[in-house]
Design a protein around this motif. Structure first.
Motif, PDB file in Angstrom:
ATOM      1  N   SER A  41       1.308  -1.189  -0.139  1.00 40.34           N
ATOM      2  CA  SER A  41      -0.106   0.180   0.138  1.00 40.34           C
ATOM      3  C   SER A  41       0.976   0.783   0.650  1.00 40.34           C
ATOM      4  N   ASP A  42       2.180   1.436   0.854  1.00 44.71           N
ATOM      5  CA  ASP A  42       2.344   2.406   0.862  1.00 44.71           C
ATOM      6  C   ASP A  42       3.648   2.826  -0.568  1.00 44.71           C
ATOM      7  N   CYS A  43       4.041   1.613  -1.229  1.00 47.64           N
ATOM      8  CA  CYS A  43       4.538   1.849  -2.781  1.00 47.64           C
ATOM      9  C   CYS A  43       3.407   2.159  -3.505  1.00 47.64           C
ATOM     10  N   TRP A  44       2.046   1.894  -3.487  1.00 51.90           N
ATOM     11  CA  TRP A  44       1.703   2.345  -4.263  1.00 51.90           C
ATOM     12  C   TRP A  44       1.094   3.959  -4.109  1.00 51.90           C
ATOM     13  N   GLN A  45       1.069   4.155  -2.912  1.00 58.70           N
ATOM     14  CA  GLN A  45       0.821   5.807  -2.196  1.00 58.70           C
ATOM     15  C   GLN A  45       2.381   6.343  -3.133  1.00 58.70           C
ATOM     16  N   LEU A  46       3.688   6.002  -2.816  1.00 63.71           N
ATOM     17  CA  LEU A  46       4.462   6.371  -2.570  1.00 63.71           C
ATOM     18  C   LEU A  46       4.577   6.778  -4.928  1.00 63.71           C
ATOM     19  N   ALA A  47       4.121   5.615  -5.534  1.00 59.26           N
ATOM     20  CA  ALA A  47       4.245   5.792  -7.010  1.00 59.26           C
ATOM     21  C   ALA A  47       3.557   6.873  -7.389  1.00 59.26           C
ATOM     22  N   GLY A  48       2.623   7.683  -6.091  1.00 58.06           N
ATOM     23  CA  GLY A  48       1.381   8.313  -6.862  1.00 58.06           C
ATOM     24  C   GLY A  48       0.520   8.134  -7.794  1.00 58.06           C
ATOM     25  N   LYS A  49       0.079   6.870  -7.211  1.00 57.96           N
ATOM     26  CA  LYS A  49      -1.247   5.953  -7.490  1.00 57.96           C
ATOM     27  C   LYS A  49      -0.808   6.005  -9.619  1.00 57.96           C
ATOM     28  N   ASN A  50       0.213   6.006  -9.642  1.00 54.76           N
ATOM     29  CA  ASN A  50       0.521   5.877 -11.126  1.00 54.76           C
ATOM     30  C   ASN A  50       0.897   4.189 -11.243  1.00 54.76           C
ATOM     31  N   GLU A  51       0.119   3.656 -12.662  1.00 53.75           N
ATOM     32  CA  GLU A  51       0.778   2.504 -12.628  1.00 53.75           C
ATOM     33  C   GLU A  51       2.031   1.974 -13.236  1.00 53.75           C
ATOM     34  N   ALA A  52       2.641   2.911 -14.236  1.00 59.57           N
ATOM     35  CA  ALA A  52       4.107   3.487 -14.356  1.00 59.57           C
ATOM     36  C   ALA A  52       5.234   3.593 -13.472  1.00 59.57           C
ATOM     37  N   THR A  53       4.884   4.322 -12.427  1.00 61.38           N
ATOM     38  CA  THR A  53       5.541   4.526 -11.340  1.00 61.38           C
ATOM     39  C   THR A  53       5.939   3.476 -10.726  1.00 61.38           C
ATOM     40  N   PHE A  54       4.897   2.859 -10.529  1.00 59.06           N
ATOM     41  CA  PHE A  54       4.927   1.735  -9.557  1.00 59.06           C
ATOM     42  C   PHE A  54       5.347   0.128 -10.042  1.00 59.06           C
ATOM     43  N   PHE A  55       5.409   0.416 -11.206  1.00 60.15           N
ATOM     44  CA  PHE A  55       6.247  -1.021 -12.285  1.00 60.15           C
ATOM     45  C   PHE A  55       7.281  -0.178 -12.030  1.00 60.15           C
ATOM     46  N   ASP A  56       7.820   0.838 -12.158  1.00 61.87           N
ATOM     47  CA  ASP A  56       9.394   0.902 -12.212  1.00 61.87           C
ATOM     48  C   ASP A  56      10.065   0.539 -10.528  1.00 61.87           C
ATOM     49  N   ILE A  57       9.017   1.091  -9.349  1.00 65.93           N
ATOM     50  CA  ILE A  57       9.368   0.545  -8.305  1.00 65.93           C
ATOM     51  C   ILE A  57      10.275  -0.934  -7.724  1.00 65.93           C
ATOM     52  N   ILE A  58       8.525  -1.945  -8.705  1.00 63.18           N
ATOM     53  CA  ILE A  58       8.268  -2.955  -8.393  1.00 63.18           C
ATOM     54  C   ILE A  58      10.235  -3.461  -9.754  1.00 63.18           C
ATOM     55  N   GLN A  59      10.546  -3.078 -10.287  1.00 65.67           N
ATOM     56  CA  GLN A  59      11.756  -3.397 -11.862  1.00 65.67           C
ATOM     57  C   GLN A  59      12.466  -2.789 -10.431  1.00 65.67           C
ATOM     58  N   GLN A  60      12.231  -2.000  -9.757  1.00 67.70           N
ATOM     59  CA  GLN A  60      13.993  -1.542  -8.944  1.00 67.70           C
ATOM     60  C   GLN A  60      14.252  -2.771  -8.393  1.00 67.70           C
ATOM     61  N   LEU A  61      13.783  -2.915  -7.114  1.00 63.21           N
ATOM     62  CA  LEU A  61      13.290  -4.291  -5.888  1.00 63.21           C
ATOM     63  C   LEU A  61      13.526  -5.167  -7.066  1.00 63.21           C
ATOM     64  N   SER A  62      13.217  -5.896  -8.189  1.00 66.04           N
ATOM     65  CA  SER A  62      13.335  -6.676  -8.319  1.00 66.04           C
ATOM     66  C   SER A  62      14.904  -7.062  -8.794  1.00 66.04           C
ATOM     67  N   GLU A  63      15.151  -5.709  -9.469  1.00 67.59           N
ATOM     68  CA  GLU A  63      16.709  -5.959 -10.052  1.00 67.59           C
ATOM     69  C   GLU A  63      17.671  -5.967  -8.285  1.00 67.59           C
ATOM     70  N   ILE A  64      17.519  -5.190  -7.666  1.00 69.93           N
ATOM     71  CA  ILE A  64      18.087  -5.615  -5.736  1.00 69.93           C
ATOM     72  C   ILE A  64      17.660  -6.441  -5.660  1.00 69.93           C
ATOM     73  N   SER A  65      17.096  -7.428  -5.491  1.00 66.38           N
ATOM     74  CA  SER A  65      17.191  -9.114  -4.897  1.00 66.38           C
ATOM     75  C   SER A  65      17.814  -9.336  -6.574  1.00 66.38           C
ATOM     76  N   ALA A  66      17.979  -9.301  -7.230  1.00 65.68           N
ATOM     77  CA  ALA A  66      18.694 -10.627  -8.541  1.00 65.68           C
ATOM     78  C   ALA A  66      20.081 -10.116  -7.673  1.00 65.68           C
ATOM     79  N   GLN A  67      20.051  -9.220  -7.726  1.00 60.56           N
ATOM     80  CA  GLN A  67      21.665  -8.400  -7.242  1.00 60.56           C
ATOM     81  C   GLN A  67      22.372  -9.375  -5.870  1.00 60.56           C
ATOM     82  N   GLN A  68      21.606  -8.908  -5.210  1.00 59.97           N
ATOM     83  CA  GLN A  68      21.871  -8.935  -3.135  1.00 59.97           C
ATOM     84  C   GLN A  68      22.205 -10.931  -3.840  1.00 59.97           C
ATOM     85  N   ARG A  69      21.232 -11.889  -4.017  1.00 57.59           N
ATOM     86  CA  ARG A  69      21.264 -12.851  -4.202  1.00 57.59           C
ATOM     87  C   ARG A  69      22.288 -14.130  -5.547  1.00 57.59           C
ATOM     88  N   GLY A  70      22.470 -13.188  -6.259  1.00 57.41           N
ATOM     89  CA  GLY A  70      23.580 -13.421  -7.849  1.00 57.41           C
ATOM     90  C   GLY A  70      22.776 -14.345  -8.187  1.00 57.41           C
TER      91      GLY A  70
END
Length: 130
Positions: free
Chosen positions: A54-83
């Protein structure tokens, strides 16, 4: 990074979580991202790592493209951290997106990073060591 292309389907499906979180009450997050997805975002890595769905949705300004950007960034962090290396298949993207969507719908108060990280761990494979 190539991962964004590999999981385009995943992230498109994850954006469907927006329907559920759009009904959530206002978040205490006060950062206002730009509506233009090409513009730099106004959040920090620390913020998105500690935001609920819910916080990320609010942080994204309730904008799908921006929420998508957050998910992409989190995915990159996860893949990198876990090798992990992510498969370049539609099925992997579909299953990852469905997982993120289902978990986000289940608990809007759960950390979005925890959901994304679990999804990445399910489909990622250990990168070959040289």
């Amino acid at each position: 990074m190539r991962m964004i292309n590999r999981f385009a389907i995943c992230f498109a499906l994850a954006a469907a979580t927006l329907t559920a979180v759009a009904q959530q009450p206002a978040s205490p997050v006060t950062v206002t991202p730009s509506a233009d997805s090409a513009a730099p975002h106004n959040w920090t890595v620390q913020q998105i790592l500690t935001c609920t769905v819910s916080d990320c949705w609010q942080l994204a300004g309730k904008n799908e493209a921006t929420f998508f950007d957050i998910i992409q960034q989190l995915s990159e962090i996860s893949a990198q951290q876990r090798g992990l290396t992510l498969p370049d298949t539609a099925e992997a993207g579909r299953s990852t997106g469905e997982y993120i969507k289902a978990k986000a719908h289940t608990d809007h108060g759960q950390l979005l990073y925890a959901i994304v990280d679990a999804a990445i761990r399910k489909v990622g494979t250990k990168a070959p060591t040289n």
